[in-house]
Design a protein around this motif. Sequence first.
Motif, short mmCIF file in Angstrom:
data_model
loop_
_atom_site.label_atom_id
_atom_site.label_comp_id
_atom_site.label_asym_id
_atom_site.label_seq_id
_atom_site.Cartn_x
_atom_site.Cartn_y
_atom_site.Cartn_z
N TRP A 235 0.84 -1.21 0.00
CA TRP A 235 0.00 0.00 0.00
C TRP A 235 0.87 1.26 0.00
N TRP B 240 -7.30 -0.13 -6.52
CA TRP B 240 -7.39 -0.92 -5.29
C TRP B 240 -6.34 -0.53 -4.25
N THR C 28 -8.39 -1.70 1.20
CA THR C 28 -8.65 -2.12 -0.18
C THR C 28 -7.52 -2.98 -0.72
N VAL C 29 -6.29 -2.72 -0.28
CA VAL C 29 -5.17 -3.56 -0.67
C VAL C 29 -5.36 -4.98 -0.13
N GLN D 20 -8.17 -6.48 0.79
CA GLN D 20 -9.29 -7.15 0.13
C GLN D 20 -8.93 -7.58 -1.29
N HIS D 21 -8.12 -6.77 -1.98
CA HIS D 21 -7.69 -7.11 -3.34
C HIS D 21 -6.90 -8.41 -3.35
N ALA E 53 -8.94 -11.49 -2.43
CA ALA E 53 -9.75 -11.93 -3.58
C ALA E 53 -8.89 -12.64 -4.61
N MET E 54 -7.66 -12.12 -4.85
CA MET E 54 -6.75 -12.77 -5.80
C MET E 54 -6.41 -14.18 -5.33
#
Length: 233
Positions: free
Chosen positions: A68, A76, A82-83, A85-86, A89-90
């Motif tokens: 970040w 993102w 947001t980092v 969560q990104h 998800a990946m």
Amino acid sequence: MTELFGQVNKLDPNKGLVTLQMSTDDIHTLEKYHANGQPQVVSLIASDENGVSAQQRKFAFALLHDIWWSQVGGYWIETPETVKQHFYAMYEYYNSLDFGEFSLSAAKGTKTDTNQFINMLLDYAALHDISLSVKPLNELEPQEIAHWEYQCLMNKCCVICGKRPSDLHHLDTIGQGVDRRKTNHLKHRAVQLCREHHQEAHSLGIETFLQKHHLTGIKIDERIAEVHRLNTR
């Protein structure tokens, strides 16, 4: 509320006492909270051998913060959350997990998933030349170090400090008087080192150097040879 980490060293059920071993930084943080003289309430979450360790979680969150802070990425990268969560998800996508299934929590996460998640973050950091606030070799579990060694060779960053520029350092003796430009480099061991750690390797001797930093070296394959333009015939 601040999350601190510790290892239980002693339990006394009769007296209701628990003895924890904590890092110096976490102890100083706890002292700051305790300095006002008010009683402190501490919440403990226990994890078994297959659960996420405190060291793993702390390292993973440090890597997420470094990514970040680097601001390398897209929309993102806006906030630390947001980092996180990104990359959650990946990891779920590439490992065929359901949305929300991956977690770094001690109650839900697993050691294996967390190791793989950390490797994914380190791969991203090496690829994008992201400065790390902690040294991976001090944080990775022994079985995960080889992955980091390989990525450093592929991305030409120092395996110890992550710095660039750096060079491939041969660990195996090729032979006196042999021209390295003409020898076949495949299967010879190597590590990637910056100038400072290259000099340290020469000063200590290779075996002492490897033991100090918990390295074994990586056998050069076709991919590494191509990146470093090494002869393979």
